[in-house]
Design a protein around this motif. Structure first.
Motif, PDB file in Angstrom:
ATOM      1  N   GLU A  71       0.810  -1.224   0.000  1.00  0.00           N
ATOM      2  CA  GLU A  71       0.000   0.000   0.000  1.00  0.00           C
ATOM      3  C   GLU A  71       0.842   1.273   0.000  1.00  0.00           C
ATOM      4  O   GLU A  71       0.346   2.346  -0.307  1.00  0.00           O
ATOM      5  N   ASP A  72       2.145   1.184   0.312  1.00  0.00           N
ATOM      6  CA  ASP A  72       3.011   2.361   0.303  1.00  0.00           C
ATOM      7  C   ASP A  72       3.513   2.704  -1.104  1.00  0.00           C
ATOM      8  O   ASP A  72       4.010   3.801  -1.329  1.00  0.00           O
ATOM      9  N   LEU A  73       3.404   1.774  -2.038  1.00  0.00           N
ATOM     10  CA  LEU A  73       3.898   2.020  -3.383  1.00  0.00           C
ATOM     11  C   LEU A  73       2.984   2.989  -4.133  1.00  0.00           C
ATOM     12  O   LEU A  73       1.780   3.022  -3.919  1.00  0.00           O
ATOM     13  N   VAL A  74       3.579   3.776  -5.019  1.00  0.00           N
ATOM     14  CA  VAL A  74       2.855   4.751  -5.831  1.00  0.00           C
ATOM     15  C   VAL A  74       2.774   4.192  -7.243  1.00  0.00           C
ATOM     16  O   VAL A  74       3.785   3.774  -7.811  1.00  0.00           O
TER      17      VAL A  74
ATOM     18  N   PHE B 166       3.409   1.457 -13.640  1.00  0.00           N
ATOM     19  CA  PHE B 166       4.416   0.772 -12.836  1.00  0.00           C
ATOM     20  C   PHE B 166       4.267   1.244 -11.394  1.00  0.00           C
ATOM     21  O   PHE B 166       3.817   2.351 -11.141  1.00  0.00           O
ATOM     22  N   ARG B 167       4.705   0.404 -10.463  1.00  0.00           N
ATOM     23  CA  ARG B 167       4.676   0.765  -9.047  1.00  0.00           C
ATOM     24  C   ARG B 167       6.074   1.175  -8.600  1.00  0.00           C
ATOM     25  O   ARG B 167       7.048   0.514  -8.935  1.00  0.00           O
TER      26      ARG B 167
ATOM     27  N   GLN C 290       7.929  13.321  -2.865  1.00  0.00           N
ATOM     28  CA  GLN C 290       7.894  14.783  -2.897  1.00  0.00           C
ATOM     29  C   GLN C 290       7.047  15.290  -4.059  1.00  0.00           C
ATOM     30  O   GLN C 290       6.364  16.292  -3.932  1.00  0.00           O
ATOM     31  N   CYS C 291       7.095  14.611  -5.181  1.00  0.00           N
ATOM     32  CA  CYS C 291       6.335  15.031  -6.367  1.00  0.00           C
ATOM     33  C   CYS C 291       4.856  14.712  -6.232  1.00  0.00           C
ATOM     34  O   CYS C 291       4.023  15.324  -6.883  1.00  0.00           O
ATOM     35  N   ARG C 292       4.530  13.767  -5.403  1.00  0.00           N
ATOM     36  CA  ARG C 292       3.157  13.310  -5.262  1.00  0.00           C
ATOM     37  C   ARG C 292       2.354  14.201  -4.314  1.00  0.00           C
ATOM     38  O   ARG C 292       1.137  14.126  -4.273  1.00  0.00           O
TER      39      ARG C 292
ATOM     40  N   ILE D 224      -1.394   7.597 -11.128  1.00  0.00           N
ATOM     41  CA  ILE D 224      -1.075   8.996 -11.398  1.00  0.00           C
ATOM     42  C   ILE D 224      -0.407   9.043 -12.769  1.00  0.00           C
ATOM     43  O   ILE D 224       0.542   8.310 -13.036  1.00  0.00           O
ATOM     44  N   THR D 225      -0.916   9.906 -13.643  1.00  0.00           N
ATOM     45  CA  THR D 225      -0.345  10.049 -14.981  1.00  0.00           C
ATOM     46  C   THR D 225       0.589  11.250 -15.012  1.00  0.00           C
ATOM     47  O   THR D 225       0.210  12.346 -14.613  1.00  0.00           O
ATOM     48  N   MET D 226       1.815  11.000 -15.485  1.00  0.00           N
ATOM     49  CA  MET D 226       2.785  12.064 -15.692  1.00  0.00           C
ATOM     50  C   MET D 226       3.031  12.174 -17.188  1.00  0.00           C
ATOM     51  O   MET D 226       3.037  11.170 -17.895  1.00  0.00           O
TER      52      MET D 226
END
Length: 118
Positions: free
Chosen positions: A4-7, A22-23, A72-74, A85-87
């Motif tokens: 659950e900590d992965l983005v 990707f995670r 930091q970016c999230r 999240i789409t970058m």
């Protein structure tokens, strides 16, 4: 690291197609993301980055710095529900950068006014 900590991130390229999702760990740096994007870049595209320095990542309207972490970016997404999240990925090949730098180094042209006042 707990799951659950992965983005979860995906990367949208110039033609609207996506790389990923990707995670990533929140401790992963933007430079690491760029390396993965270059490695996963579809080979059938007209524009292909040769190195991580050839691309810029944009998230929430801001260009992300290589030394920043995913965590930091999230930050602006903290209130959004958990999801992908789409970058956005912008390719700026190094030869274009070199040409732009060369133009700056050239001797400035003298401007001559061709106006006539009658």
């Amino acid at each position: 690291m707990p799951e659950e900590d992965l983005v979860e991130l995906q990367f949208r390229i110039y033609d609207g197609s996506d790389i990923g999702p990707f995670r990533y760990s929140p401790a992963s740096t933007v430079a690491m993301l760029k390396e993965r994007i270059v490695a996963e870049w579809p080979k059938d595209k007209k524009i292909i980055p040769k190195a991580a320095n050839d691309i810029k990542l944009i998230s929430a309207g801001k260009i992300l710095e290589n030394n920043k972490t995913v965590g930091q970016c999230r930050a602006p997404f903290g209130e959004l529900p958990i999801g992908v999240i789409t970058m956005h990925v912008v390719v700026q090949p190094s030869f274009a950068k070199a040409k732009a730098e060369k133009d700056v180094d050239e001797v400035p042209r003298k401007h001559v006014c061709g106006c006539s006042i009658l």
